[in-house]
Design an enzyme around this catalytic site. Structure first.
Site, short mmCIF file in Angstrom:
data_model
loop_
_atom_site.label_atom_id
_atom_site.label_comp_id
_atom_site.label_asym_id
_atom_site.label_seq_id
_atom_site.Cartn_x
_atom_site.Cartn_y
_atom_site.Cartn_z
N LYS A 241 30.27 10.91 3.58
CA LYS A 241 29.31 11.68 4.39
C LYS A 241 29.62 13.17 4.40
CE LYS A 241 27.76 8.11 7.50
NZ LYS A 241 28.67 7.22 8.22
N ARG A 242 30.89 13.50 4.27
CA ARG A 242 31.28 14.91 4.25
C ARG A 242 30.52 15.69 3.17
NH1 ARG A 242 35.82 15.75 1.95
NH2 ARG A 242 36.06 13.54 1.50
#
Ligand code: GLU
Length: 475
Positions: A241-242
């Site tokens: 997700k980063r």
């Protein structure tokens, strides 16, 4: 030749992410290439983490990408009777056994093994237990893994892999509450669904030897395996997700065409010479699972944008328009109040790499802009621009039909009549038409804008110049 049957077996604990979609695509391509069915199986035995919303999100992602399945979705939670039956028969054949170890005992064993510097593993202490059941302990059921020999398989991507059975302990196949575990249900399903090729993420590669032993205990030769390497973000770390957009549907929201995402995904870890653009039919024809790279691939957003732009530019404008439509709505633009979306696509496709960008760039063709770009107005709306705009208004009023060609001619004739360079005429006209200095070519811009809007906007600009002049002479 044996029939090829592949499957995609997501656990419904989130959306369909990029990695899952690529695994599904490879599996789908392998089936399509060999004319065999593609099965969808929902691995929802983890009831706490599985949700219907996630099942829906996975189906939505697959539908958007066009990854159609021929059988399923099958839900593992609907197959508990079958798993129970298979466990029972393994118990009866002595291929599985009840283990009465408590959590505390297992913990103590683990600590002891750590202390001795050996790899923590179950020591098989109930393997040969033939006494009565232990009071007060609900047993788990363990698979009786072979004690010696090697498990060897030829992975279609990774090549030959060999693991000694001494590395593998007796796996729990049913928890003390009776629910079956992943490594067991996968094998039962792959047998019952007649899967010939298992293509999945390489995070499962350590499970494969254990599963192969279970296949054999159940009297079946295992399918062919292909473990797909992971995807890294552009910083070299595992995609997460980063790194921003992860879900396939995020790419829908960002204005990508499904065929561009599909094309991007197929090239992530697979290549065919130096070809970059593949239609779905070409992918099916040229894809070969054994050509997939062993090494991890790196996600590259710039390349995805490039591909998306290729598909926007070369796709059938009507098709692109259909995908553009929801983005117009999201941008708050009513597409009935201006050019058709197909004309819009043709007019803007060179200049927009995503459909979101295209929707944003189209706003001036459907809605009035609030004010002029200040720099562009002071540069292009000097007093001497007024007669130019007036001549343009007259010339454009007479243009018929309203088409790129006739408009181009009218602007050119006006420049010649006023003895001005084309730019001196076209640029004030552009600022008048769209409010700023940037737009597609002037003929395309005016064509999209339509006669009525074009003439009104020229009037608006003339009026603006007059007011500016009046306030300058007042002060
Ligand atoms: N359900 C597993 C997962 O989502 C896949 C299992 C498999 O493909 O064998 O990771």
């Amino acid at each position: 030749m044996s029939v090829v049957r592949t499957r995609f077996a997501p656990s419904p604990t989130g959306f369909l992410h990029i990695g899952g979609a690529r695994t599904a695509l490879f599996s789908w391509l392998h089936a399509r290439k060999h004319g065999g069915p593609f099965v969808l199986r929902i691995e929802d035995t983890d009831r706490e983490r599985s949700t219907q919303a996630s099942v829906n999100a996975i189906l939505e992602g697959m539908t958007w990408l066009g990854l159609d399945y021929d059988e399923g979705p099958f839900y593992q939670t609907e197959r508990f009777d079958r798993y129970r039956e298979v466990i029972q028969s393994l118990l009866e054949q002595g291929k599985a056994y009840r283990c009465y170890c408590t959590r505390e005992e297992l913990e103590a064993l683990r600590e002891e093994q750590m202390r001795l510097g050996i790899k923590p593993r179950y020591d098989g202490r109930y393997r040969d237990h033939d006494g009565p059941p232990r009071e007060g302990v609900e047993p788990v059921i363990r698979f009786r893994n072979p004690l010696d020999g090697n498990v060897v398989f030829d992975d279609q991507i990774r090549g030959r892999i060999a693991i000694s059975n001494t590395e593998l302990d007796d796996l729990i196949i049913a928890r003390s509450d009776g629910t079956p575990t992943y490594n067991f249900t996968v094998v039962v399903d792959d047998i019952d669904m007649n899967i010939s090729h298992v293509i999945r993420g390489d995070d499962h590669i350590n499970n494969t030897p254990r599963q192969i032993n279970i296949f054999r205990a159940l009297g079946h030769e295992p399918p062919v395996f292909g473990h797909v390497p992971m995807i890294l973000g552009d910083d070299g770390k595992r995609l997460s997700k980063r790194h921003g957009a992860m879900s396939v549907m995020d790419y829908h929201d960002l204005g990508f065409l499904p065929e561009a995402v599909l094309n991007y995904l197929v090239r992530l870890g697979w290549s065919y010479g130096d070809q970059e653009v593949f239609s779905v039919d070409e992918m099916i024809e040229k894809f070969d699972i054994s050509d997939v790279n062993k090494a991890a691939s790196t996600f590259n957003t710039e390349k995805l944008l490039w591909l998306n732009h290729q598909y926007i530019m070369t796709g059938d404008p009507q098709h692109v328009a259909r995908y553009l439509s929801p983005h117009m709505g999201r941008a708050g633009i009513d597409p009935s109040d201006g050019p058709t979306l197909t004309d819009l696509v043709v007019g803007l496709r060179e200049r927009a790499r995503t459909l979101v960008e295209m929707a944003e760039k189209s706003r001036c063709f459907y809605q009035e802009f609030d004010q002029y770009d200040e720099k562009a107005a002071s540069k292009n709306f000097k007093p001497e621009a007024k007669p130019v705009l007036e001549s343009l208004h007259t010339a454009l009023s007479a243009v018929s039909p309203w088409s790129g060609e006739t408009l181009h001619q009218a602007v050119q004739d006006t420049a010649e009549a006023l003895d001005l360079k084309l730019g001196k005429v076209a640029q004030p006209l552009r600022v008048a038409a769209v409010g700023g200095p940037i737009s597609p070519s002037i003929d395309v811009t005016l064509e999209l804008l339509g006669r009525e809007r074009t003439l009104a906007r020229i009037q608006r600009a003339i009026h603006w110049i007059e007011q500016r002049q009046a306030s300058a002479s007042d002060s």
